[in-house]
Design an enzyme around this catalytic site. Structure first.
Site, PDB file in Angstrom:
ATOM      1  N   ASP A   1    -139.290 -57.913  50.985  1.00 20.31           N
ATOM      2  CA  ASP A   1    -139.782 -57.830  49.616  1.00 20.31           C
ATOM      3  C   ASP A   1    -138.897 -58.640  48.683  1.00 20.31           C
ATOM      4  OD1 ASP A   1    -141.115 -57.113  47.328  1.00 20.31           O
ATOM      5  OD2 ASP A   1    -140.209 -55.126  47.192  1.00 20.31           O
TER       6      ASP A   1
ATOM      7  N   ASP B   1    -143.999 -62.968  44.245  1.00 19.66           N
ATOM      8  CA  ASP B   1    -143.635 -61.691  44.855  1.00 19.66           C
ATOM      9  C   ASP B   1    -144.340 -61.519  46.194  1.00 19.66           C
ATOM     10  OD1 ASP B   1    -142.796 -59.052  45.316  1.00 19.66           O
ATOM     11  OD2 ASP B   1    -144.492 -58.244  44.206  1.00 19.66           O
TER      12      ASP B   1
END
Length: 307
Positions: A77, A283
């Site tokens: 992430d 992201d």
């Protein structure tokens, strides 16, 4: 040399249809975007290269934890910083297929003092017997709570590389939208607690990743150090823009082209940034692309005309 395999999570999680998995990914994305908006009001270079396996809008990588390494599958992430895994004893944890990490079985495990700079980097931390307890949450309301500690982490496919004293969260209370095949999360953001920041000079402050489509039967990869360099006639680059929040990676969206029509970016929203430079976040944990309504108002007619 041991070779590690990453098993595609869809082989396990077959109870949901393709559209069901997409629905879950979209829902997570919506919650993460809300989170972004609120969040914004050694000298030797080592090489790491390991697989990234797509799973319903997320990407999973294989790591090992401890002096007697135990395998873990972690969500990669770039929109968060903390590295963490579910640990024994687990008061409240989501179901996990792989064995939980047991810190008592590792001689390299050590809790971090409350006065550590890493403990101070957390938004929420408490003190227990002079050690640091953390609380960390995500935009989709998932969370992890536990002890902040240092441990040896090992990465790599054919040539594993180990890094001692990496700061991570030993999670004893974890929940939310986590799949049972995953063991935790690997934060790759720009903040002090992220893997990239911690490895720093040891990977020459460089990393890159290749993400394959969600339903692909092949794996992507993440690389660091000299292996992170991407070059060639087809390589295209864009600069990252520094903003007030260290965790997030900002880019500058200039325009979107529909056929030969170029639609320049337009947006008055102050939620992400006041400046034109650095007007969009990249992201790996968000499935959808989000644009300001005023920009979409120009984009939709061009798409309708093209169709």
């Amino acid at each position: 040399m041991e070779t590690r395999l990453v098993i595609h999570l869809h082989h396990y999680n077959s109870s949901k249809t393709y559209f069901g998995r997409l629905h879950d990914a979209f829902r997570r994305s919506l919650k993460r975007v809300k989170h972004f908006h609120s969040a914004l009001a050694s000298t030797t270079t080592s090489k790491i290269q390991t697989q990234l396996v797509p799973d319903s809008g997320e990407y999973i990588m294989n790591i090992s934890i401890g002096s007697s390494p135990i395998e873990a599958l972690a969500i990669a992430d770039i929109g968060s910083d903390l590295i963490w895994a579910q640990c024994v004893p687990c008061k409240e944890c989501y179901k996990q297929t792989l064995p939980l990490f047991n810190p008592s079985h590792s001689s390299s495990y050590q809790k971090i003092p409350r006065k550590s700079i890493f403990c101070n980097a957390l938004q929420t931390a408490t003190c227990k017997e002079n050690t640091c307890e953390y609380s960390y949450s995500y935009g989709d309301n998932s969370y992890t709570n536990g002890d902040l500690a240092t441990e040896t982490l090992t990465f790599g496919i054919n040539k594993p590389v180990s890094f001692p004293k990496v700061v991570f969260g030993c999670g004893h209370d974890n929940g939310g939208n986590f799949d049972k095949e995953g063991s935790g999360l690997l934060g790759l953001g720009g903040g002090k607690l992220s893997l990239i920041s911690q490895l720093g000079d040891s990977i020459n402050k460089k990393f890159s990743y290749c993400l394959v489509p969600t339903e692909s039967n092949v794996s992507g990869k993440i690389s660091s150090g000299s292996d992170a360099i991407t070059s060639g006639s087809s390589a295209v680059t864009t600069p990252l823009v520094k903003q007030s929040v260290d965790t997030f990676y900002f880019l500058t969206l200039e325009a979107i082209s529909v056929g030969i029509q170029r639609i320049a970016f337009k947006g008055s929203s102050k939620a992400i940034t006041d400046a034109y430079e650095g007007n969009i976040i990249i992201d790996s944990g968000t499935t959808l692309t989000y644009l300001p309504p005023e920009f979409i108002d120009d984009l939709i007619p061009a798409l309708e005309k093209k169709n």
